[in-house]
Structures are given as C-alpha cells and as structure tokens.
Design a protein around this motif. Sequence first.
Motif, mmCIF file in Angstrom:
data_model
loop_
_atom_site.group_PDB
_atom_site.id
_atom_site.type_symbol
_atom_site.label_atom_id
_atom_site.label_comp_id
_atom_site.label_asym_id
_atom_site.label_seq_id
_atom_site.Cartn_x
_atom_site.Cartn_y
_atom_site.Cartn_z
ATOM 1 N N ALA A 84 32.272 33.247 41.353
ATOM 2 C CA ALA A 84 32.559 32.802 42.714
ATOM 3 C C ALA A 84 33.418 33.841 43.443
ATOM 4 C CB ALA A 84 33.280 31.454 42.680
ATOM 5 N N ILE A 85 33.335 33.852 44.770
ATOM 6 C CA ILE A 85 34.128 34.775 45.567
ATOM 7 C C ILE A 85 35.598 34.376 45.504
ATOM 8 C CG2 ILE A 85 34.545 35.682 47.874
ATOM 9 C CD1 ILE A 85 31.615 35.269 48.508
ATOM 10 N N ALA A 86 36.444 35.351 45.209
ATOM 11 C CA ALA A 86 37.885 35.130 45.129
ATOM 12 C C ALA A 86 38.601 36.305 45.777
ATOM 13 C CB ALA A 86 38.322 34.978 43.665
ATOM 14 N N VAL A 87 39.889 36.141 46.023
ATOM 15 C CA VAL A 87 40.689 37.236 46.559
ATOM 16 C C VAL A 87 40.993 38.223 45.440
ATOM 17 C CG1 VAL A 87 42.848 37.879 47.709
ATOM 18 C CG2 VAL A 87 41.718 35.726 48.289
ATOM 19 N N SER A 88 40.790 39.493 45.712
ATOM 20 C CA SER A 88 41.053 40.532 44.718
ATOM 21 C C SER A 88 42.530 40.552 44.334
ATOM 22 C CB SER A 88 40.648 41.899 45.273
ATOM 23 O OG SER A 88 41.065 42.935 44.419
ATOM 24 N N GLU A 89 42.789 40.756 43.054
ATOM 25 C CA GLU A 89 44.163 40.806 42.549
ATOM 26 C C GLU A 89 44.971 41.894 43.254
ATOM 27 O OE1 GLU A 89 47.194 39.333 39.979
ATOM 28 O OE2 GLU A 89 45.200 38.576 40.467
#
Length: 543
Positions: A416-421
């Motif tokens: 799923a699309i997530a915010v990059s670390e």
Amino acid sequence: MSNQLCEVIVLETSDLHGFLLPRSYADKTEVSYGLARIATIVKEMRGLHPNILLIDNGDCLQGTPLTYYHARINNEPPNPVVACMNELRYDAAVPGNHEFNYGLPYLKEAVEASSFPWLSANIVNEASGEPLFGKPYIVRELKNGLRIGILGLTTSYIPNWEQPQHIAGIRFDDPVETARHWVDVLKRQEQVDAVVVSYHGGFERDPETGGSTEPFTGENVGYAICEQIEGIDVLLTGHQHRAIAGCSINGVCVVQPSNEGRYLGKVTLQFERIEEVWTLKTCESELLSAEEYEPDETVERIAAEVETLTQVWLDQPIGRASGDMTFASHEEARLREHHFVEFINRVQMEVSGADISCTAIFDNQSPGFGKRITMREVVSNYIYPNTLKVLRISGSDIREALEKSAEYFELDERGAIAVSEAYLMPKPQHFNYDMWEGIDYELDIAREKGQRVTKLEWRGQPMRMDQTFDVVMNNYRAGGGGNYSMFRNKPVVKDIAVDMVELLADYIRERGVIEAGVNNNWRVVNSDERRISSHGSEQSGTI
C-alpha cells in the motif's frame, strides 16, 4: 594539596519557534510543552546547582501567531520572546535560519533588546569579514578559575531558503572550517578548560552508528564537526527537531532537545583540578521533559500583553467558506486533490498571474477552513512567513520536480502507498511534498523513483520538455529548499514581497465567501494495486 572537584551544568533550548505559552493557537487547548514549562525547570536547576550555563541554539523568534503578530502587525510592545529569555538569564543565543525570516532590522532589534550576546562565528559581514553579531564566542570563568568557552555556529545553508533582501551583505561560511579556527583560538589563546560548541544545525549521519541519514548538502554537518575538529567537548545541536541525548561522537558529548520547548537539553560536566590544572573527567547528556512541570508564572505574565493582543487578532472573522474545506485526513489530501490545496494554488495563480502553481500542506495539524474563516485558521494553516516568486522553468524542470515530490511516497510491506521514511525521519518533512495546479499529471508509486510521472500534460497536450513556463511557488521552494535543485538560479519573472498570510487574508476579505471545489487535475496511483485487484486482492493501496 587535595584534588578539587567541580560540576558545571550546560542547559540548552533549541527551535522554540516562539512557543512561549503551553496553549495551542489552533483551538486554545493546553499542551505539555513551551518555554513557560521549560522556565520552571531552569529556575529549579539554578536553585540546585551554582554553575549553570543556559544557551539557546536558534530559531526562537519565529513560528507562532504570537511571533508573527509582533513582527508584522504590532511591534510596539517589547519582543515577548526576548523578554522571556532575559528573565531566564540566558548566557548566550545562536541565530538560527528562521531568525532572518522577518528581515535583518527586526533581528537587529531583537539582538539589541537581549541582555545576552548572540553568537555565530560563521555568519560574517561580507565587506569586513568580521562576525556579524560581534564576538563569535564567550568565555565564562567560575570563581575557582575554571574557564568554559562557548562558540556559536549556524547552518550555512540559509541562502538556499531565505529572501535575498533579508541576508544582503552577509556571508555564511563553512561551519566546519570556521570551528577549526575558533576552537583553536579558545584552546590556545583563551586557555579554556572546556569547549562547548552551539551549532544551529543537526547531524548528517546517525550519531550512534555513523550511517548516512540524508543526502549530503551541507545543511547539517554536526557529525563532521565532531569527527574532524579536535578540542570540542560538547556539541549542542538543533534545526532537525530531534530528541537526542546520552551519546557521544568521537568523544564529543552531543544533545538535541527537539522543538517548541518539549525538552530542555542538559549536559553535566565533571572536572577535577590536579596541581592547578582543571581536567574534564566525565560528560553526560540527557533530556528533561517539559510535560512534567507546571508553567512559570513570571514567563506567562511577561508574554501576556502580546499574547492577549494576538488572541484578539486571531479571532477576527474575515470571511466564510461555502462547502467543506476542512481536513478529514491529511494523508488522503496528498493522494487526491483537496479543496483547501486547490484554493491555495488558485490564490497563488490569481495574485501572481502565473498559469501554473505548486504548494504543500505544511504539516498534519493544518485544520483547513471551517464555515467561518478567521485569522486563526489562516495562520494555523500557513505557518511559515513565505512570500511568492514566479520562476521561468522548463517542462523538464517540472517533470524533475514532480519526480522529487513523488519520492515522498513508498509502498509498505502490504503493497500500500505510505509516506517514505526519509520524509518522517529525522524530522517530518510534509512541507516538501508539492501538489500542482495548471497542469494535469499522474504519479505511479509502484514504479521506480525517477520514473513515477506517468502523465504530464499542459492544456490537454503532452508537455514539451524544452518549452518554458511561468510557475508560482513560495520563496522557500523557489530557492531550491527541500532539495528541489532544479529551481535554483532560475529566472525570477515576478517577486511578490507580501507574506502569504496577508495575501490569503486579503483575498478572503475581498470576496467574502470562498467556494470549495476541485478540478481533479492530478492523482497518485499504485499500478501494482490495480494488477493485484484484478486478481481478487482486497488490499486498499492507500495510506
């Protein structure tokens, strides 16, 4: 003669950003941080220890509606931040990058009102080559003869962000080389027994492992200072809004106390005198949490006048919103166009005359606009004193900027699309993800970085990479802030030297009613999800 022992406590605040009182400006609720709470710790520590040094590490004059009100609306009362720092008897302060946001005259007034010196060895007068704020260091000598040198440094990356007129005639030298010179002066000429460097900057590497934590730009060089400069005992850091303590780099004790007065950095130095020579035996850093302390009444009283005026100003109604312009989910608003983002881009385009615009949602606390729009909502959403610039850039620049924005996202372990670390650590950088108006585009996060722009059109046709376009953006981005190097040194077609808060407020007042709406000119997709879904998967593919 028996050996003598001495303990010195160095206390650090950093990145206060004008947060004096423990209350939210968005809704007036009590919060567990702020300088008033830190003040209680400082005063308690002064009662327990005779040898206290209190240093502010920068970015104290900007960041809240209170500081904006004093700088832009009514600066007749004494500067509330400086007044509170005077009350706490700071030994020194280091200018941070945001100290320049309101212009050099405002900063100079704050410096003149301070009962403590401002130190920055690497910010120099371009004509004379001398440190802009006077002496770059101070030496504190205790009654027993022990001498502590305190050197100030500031990130040299400021010209990449700041308005040119705010830093005219100023040169920002390399902090590492500057430290090399002045630490030697402190050790050899001043004969100090310990060197404390207060650097408004952070770490380009992990303090514990030494592994790289960000692309090297020179913005943060704390690790290099510790590794390359001999003779430093303590490095006070900031800028990154991180909570760091209990570790050392190359024998240098380091600390960083987060932001907005969440922590007070504390460094304890133990000295021993043998045959008239003081030797540093141990050095330990820790963080003292503000949430465990009640706010100091004196600091609250000092800030009260400007705070009251600010609250009245914030509650002024300036217009109404027709339709829902609040944020139900900031994450969703970065995946598909939101009414508030559309509004900001439309305002930027109208006031500048540009056909294309880009903007960001600065953080995950932005409330958007309710039905009744007040100044409180404007400044709660637009938290930086940005102005606008119109740059002339190529289609290739726009594509490169979109690819940079697309790096904000990654696919998590579920696909799923997530915010990059990289945009969450070492500090959240939601302000470095832009959304555009005036073009049609699609970002596919399932593709490799640098190849995520799968659609880019202007006026219904594929955008030509060699064609030039006039694009409006805030001055931070126009200078390449956020590693948008494709915008640096591009022709400035128009420079609108009015704060966005004022532009937004005037725009709303003139119209009275703001209509919510979007044209869905962009979207963020996950082509892997499409393929998986076609085979019956139930994965959502959203943040």
